[in-house]
Enzyme design. Structure first.
Site, PDB file in Angstrom:
ATOM      1  N   GLY A 167       0.803  -1.222   0.000  1.00  0.00           N
ATOM      2  CA  GLY A 167       0.000   0.000   0.000  1.00  0.00           C
ATOM      3  C   GLY A 167       0.828   1.261   0.000  1.00  0.00           C
ATOM      4  N   SER A 196       4.107  -5.720  -2.785  1.00  0.00           N
ATOM      5  CA  SER A 196       4.327  -4.341  -3.214  1.00  0.00           C
ATOM      6  C   SER A 196       5.313  -3.669  -2.259  1.00  0.00           C
ATOM      7  CB  SER A 196       2.993  -3.603  -3.298  1.00  0.00           C
ATOM      8  OG  SER A 196       3.135  -2.371  -3.961  1.00  0.00           O
TER       9      SER A 196
END
Length: 507
Positions: free
Chosen positions: A142, A221
Site C-alpha cells: 500500500g 508491493s
C-alpha cells in the site's frame, strides 16, 4: 464484543463467572504481552485467531516518529480480542466485484485510527501441537501509506488451516508517522517496527505452536520491498529463515534522499506552526511531537509529491540512512551484501490494473506501451535482478509470475484483481480453477516455509536460473497447473542497469 485489557485480579473480582468461563473455554497463550485469549476463526473454526496483540508501546509523545519500544505487559495482564470493524461506503465500479475488491484491498473499512497501533494478529491451529509449525509474518503493501492487516485479503485463517502453519499479520506505522524524515532521530521507524515484530515472534511464537527457527517474512508491493530491505539491514542477524517478495524488491523504486526527506518534514512542521529549517531541529521535533496527530496528518497530506512519468510518488516513504535503507541497492546486490537466506520472488502479469484506477482519478491517460513500461521497470525487471543476485551467491532461489484472471476479483471491465482469494473480498464464489490455483500456491508457500532450502524443489518447482525454463507461471490461462518458461520470456526488454524511474508512483 469490544477489545479490552484487564488484570486477572480485577476481572476475577468484578466478573467472576464470565471470566472463569472465558479462560477455561478459549485458547490462551502466555506471552510477553500478557495472557492472550483467542477464539475460533469465523470461516475456519479449527483455527484459533488472536487479534490485536500489542507488540510495542503506543508511538506517542517522545515515541512518535521514533524507533518502537517493546511492550512488556504487567504481571497478570489478560487480553481478549474481538472481530474486525464494519465497512464504509465507496463509489460504484463497473464490475460487481470491483467495489469490494478496491475497498478491502485498500483496507477502507472504517477502521478506527490510533497511534496505539503497533499490534499484530495470529492464526494457528490449537491446542495440540505434534511438532512446531513454520511461521509466516506478512508485511502488507500500500505504498507505505495504506492501512493493511484488517483487509480480508490478508486474513491468515485459510493458509493456517490448509497447511497447518502459523500466520502473523502486524500493523506498522505509515506515512509521516513511519517515515518522518526528521533530522536528528533514527529514520524509517516503520521498518524498525518490522524488526520489532520479528523479535516478538521469535520470543513468543512457540506458545502458538510456531517454530522460531522457521520464520518466513513475506510481503506484497511496498511490503515486498520491505522484505528485501530487511535482508540488507539485518544481514548479520536476520533471525528469519526465508524471504518472499511479492511484486516489489529493493530495486523497485528509489528511496527518499536525506535532503528531500528533511525538506518535506519541514514543509509539515512549518504548516503547523512548529518552525522550519532555520530553527533548532530538536525544538521543531518536540513541537511536532506535541501536535495533534490529525493536524500532522492533514499537513502531511498536502505535501506536493515528486513528479513522475506515471503516477504521483508517495511522499513519506523509506529514506536513505545507510542502516535500514541504502541508496545503492544494485551495487550491494551485485556484491552479495544481503543475508544469504533462501528467496522466493515474483510479480503479477498485469500490475498496472490497480494503478489505472489512480491514473483515471488523476486524469492521467497513458498508452498501453507506457503502462507496459511501468509494469516492467517497477516489477518484472527488479524481480529478475533481485533473483539473479541471489543465484550468483548460491542462495536457494525461486521465481514466479502470477497470471490468474478471475471474474470475482476484477476491478473493472477487462482488468483482473489481485490474487486467488476472491470469495471473501467480493462476495462472489470462487471457480473450481481459482480454488485449485489457491491450493497450489498455498502448498508452495508452505513447502518453502517448512524447508526453505529444498521444500520448493521437492514440491516440483525448479530452482531459478536465467538460462533454463525456471520461471514458474501460476494461473496461466486460469490453469491450476503451473508451467515453466525461460525468464527471458518477460525479461528480454529489461535494461542492463536497473532503472525503476518509469515505474515510480507504484510505491
Amino acid at each position: 464484543m469490544h477489545r479490552f485489557v484487564v488484570s486477572i485480579a480485577t476481572a476475577a473480582s468484578v466478573l467472576p463467572f464470565f471470566f472463569a468461563t472465558l479462560v477455561t473455554t478459549a485458547s490462551q497463550v502466555n506471552t510477553t504481552s500478557g495472557l492472550v485469549i483467542g477464539h475460533p476463526a469465523p470461516n475456519r473454526t479449527g483455527v484459533t485467531e488472536f487479534l490485536g496483540i500489542k507488540y510495542a508501546e503506543a508511538a506517542v509523545g517522545e515515541l512518535r516518529f521514533a524507533a518502537p519500544k517493546r511492550y512488556i505487559a504487567l504481571p497478570g495482564t489478560v487480553y481478549y480480542a474481538s472481530d474486525w470493524p464494519p465497512v464504509s461506503k465507496f463509489p460504484n465500479f463497473t464490475e460487481p466485484s470491483g467495489l469490494k475488491v478496491w475497498k478491502n484491498f485498500a483496507a477502507q473499512i472504517n477502521n478506527p485510527s490510533s497511534e496505539d497501533c503497533l499490534k499484530l494478529n495470529i492464526w494457528t491451529k490449537m491446542p495440540c501441537f505434534a511438532e512446531k509449525k513454520p511461521v509466516f509474518i506478512w508485511f502488507h503493501g500500500g505504498r507505505f501509506q495504506i492501512p493493511g492487516p484488517h483487509s480480508p485479503f490478508y486474513n491468515g485463517q485459510y493458509l493456517s488451516d490448509a497447511e497447518d502453519v502459523v500466520v502473523v499479520t502486524p500493523n506498522y506505522r505509515l506515512g509521516i508517522l513511519g517515515f518522518s524524515g526528521a533530522p536528528g532521530i533514527q529514520q524509517n521507524a516503520a521498518l524498525l517496527d518490522h524488526r520489532s515484530v520479528v523479535e516478538w515472534v521469535r520470543d513468543n511464537i512457540a506458545g502458538f505452536g510456531g517454530d522460531p527457527s522457521r520464520i518466513v517474512i513475506f510481503g506484497q508491493s511496498a511490503g515486498g520491498s520491505a522484505v528485501d530491505y530487511y535482508s540488507f539491514a539485518w544481514k548479520r542477524d536476520p533471525i528469519v529463515s526465508g524471504l518472499i517478495s511479492h511484486s516489489g524488491t529493493s530495486l523497485s523504486f528509489n528511496p527518499n534522499t536525506v535532503e528531500y526527506a528533511q525538506r518535506i518534514w519541514y514543509n509539515v512542521s512549518q504548516a503547523i506552526g512548529c518552525g522550519g529549517p532555520n530553527d533548532d531541529a530538536a525544538a521543531v521535533l518536540v513541537c511536532v511531537r506535541a501536535a495533534n496527530v490529525t493536524t500532522v496528518m492533514a499537513a502531511a497530506a498536502k505535501v506536493p509529491a515528486l513528479p513522475t512519468i506515471a503516477l504521483a510518488q508517495a511522499t513519506f516513504h523509506p529514506t536513505i540512512d545507510n542502516s535500514t535503507v541504502f541508496g545503492n541497492y544494485e551495487e550491494l546486490s551485485a556484491s552479495g551484501a544481503f543475508a544469504k537466506i533462501p528467496y522466493l520472488v515474483g510479480n503479477t502479469d498485469f500490475e498496472a490494473g490497480w494503478y489505472k484506477l489512480s491514473a483515471y482519478g488523476a486524469q492521467i491517460d497513458l498508452t498501453e506501451a507506457q503502462w507496459d513500461l511501468f509494469n516492467q521497470r517497477a516489477f518484472t525487471c527488479p524481480s529478475g535482478s533481485s533473483a539473479k543476485s541471489r543465484v550468483l551467491e548460491n542462495v536457494p532461489t525461486w521465481r514466479y509470475r502470477y497470471h490468474g484472471d478471475w471474474e470475482n476479483l476484477r476491478l473493472y471491465n477487462g482488468t483482473a484483481g489481485l490474487g486467488p482469494r476472491g470469495q471473501d473480498v467480493s462476495g462472489l464464489r470462487n471457480t473450481a480453477a481459482e480454488n485449485a490455483t489457491s491450493k497450489h500456491m498455498m502448498g508452495a508457500w508452505a513447502a518453502f516455509a517448512r524447508d526453505t532450502k529444498m521444500g520448493l524443489t521437492e514440491y516440483g518447482w525448479p530452482a531459478y536460473n536465467e538460462t533454463g525454463n525456471t520461471l514458474v507461471r501460476l494461473g496461466y490461462n486460469n490453469s491450476a497447473t503451473p508451467s515453466f518458461v525461460s525468464p527471458n520470456t518477460y525479461d528480454g526488454a529489461c535494461p542492463a542497469k536497473n532503472d525503476p524511474l518509469p515505474g515510480q508512483g507504484a510505491f
